[in-house]
Design an enzyme around this catalytic site. Sequence first.
Site, mmCIF file in Angstrom:
data_model
loop_
_atom_site.group_PDB
_atom_site.id
_atom_site.type_symbol
_atom_site.label_atom_id
_atom_site.label_comp_id
_atom_site.label_asym_id
_atom_site.label_seq_id
_atom_site.Cartn_x
_atom_site.Cartn_y
_atom_site.Cartn_z
ATOM 1 N N SER A 6 2.100 -17.748 -28.192
ATOM 2 C CA SER A 6 1.848 -18.190 -29.265
ATOM 3 C C SER A 6 3.461 -18.209 -29.886
ATOM 4 O O SER A 6 4.295 -18.319 -29.968
ATOM 5 C CB SER A 6 1.457 -17.391 -30.602
ATOM 6 O OG SER A 6 0.462 -17.177 -31.174
ATOM 7 N N TYR B 20 0.578 -7.912 -32.350
ATOM 8 C CA TYR B 20 0.130 -8.868 -31.646
ATOM 9 C C TYR B 20 1.299 -9.676 -31.795
ATOM 10 O O TYR B 20 1.749 -10.177 -30.002
ATOM 11 C CB TYR B 20 -0.732 -9.633 -32.357
ATOM 12 C CG TYR B 20 -1.251 -11.198 -31.865
ATOM 13 C CD1 TYR B 20 -1.832 -11.019 -30.516
ATOM 14 C CD2 TYR B 20 -0.119 -12.475 -32.313
ATOM 15 C CE1 TYR B 20 -1.747 -12.607 -30.258
ATOM 16 C CE2 TYR B 20 -0.304 -13.435 -31.864
ATOM 17 C CZ TYR B 20 -1.238 -13.906 -30.515
ATOM 18 O OH TYR B 20 -1.182 -15.255 -29.962
#
Length: 255
Positions: free
Chosen positions: A143, A156
């Site tokens: 990401s 995350y």
Amino acid sequence: MRFENKVALVTGSSQGIGAACAIRLAADGADVILNGRKLDERGEALIKQITDMGRKAHFIAADVSKAPNVVQLVNDAIAVYGQLDILVNNAGVEKNNDFWNVTEEEYDFVMDTNLKGVFFGIQAFVKYCMNEKREGVIVNMSSVHEEIVFPHFAAYCASKGGLKMLTRNLATELAHLDIRVNNVAPGAIATPINQKLLNNKEQLNSVLENIPMKKMGTPEDVAALVAFLCSDDAKYITGSTHFVDGGLTYHYEEQ
């Protein structure tokens, strides 16, 4: 076709980016092992779409947050068609919570899925490649948040930062085995996980202001890069993160 006689396993491929990756790899000639927590109408539709292309598709249900499960998934995938050439670690989760309220259960859920499962899935694949003296290709779905901050998603971001370092480390350690490892880092992509954002015009406009191209990406944009990295066109590329973000990462300002 660049993946003719190749078999690819794509984790978390029932929908979104994972499904797009499976379709693109199949379109380029690969037979595909699909994965999700359970086979439902999404997986069944995907199998039909791939087999209609003239490629083979098989679904294996597994929760990749558990190390024994992901090892079994890789071994079962190998058994389906007798080989495995490409591993795309796409499965991932996130939890939105203020840092001071994050529970151990939430932390473990994110880290086990996004990092621990990937670690031991790669390990199982590498052992197979070593035993069979086969080269291999691994693409991890990271990401932009391996690089940029994302308040209220601390676990995350930590998982993706760990994945960044894992990829770099393994690229060096596995190079002599002819196993390549890369990360793909999507930015703002129009997927089911972002449906709430897509439905909030004010929030969406704020995101688009941070993207030089002023638009969301598509799962197919990500899949195109994954297919390139899995192919021989990228045979000298390993240990890097490749962004699919419309210019977001180095233009980003937290609102």
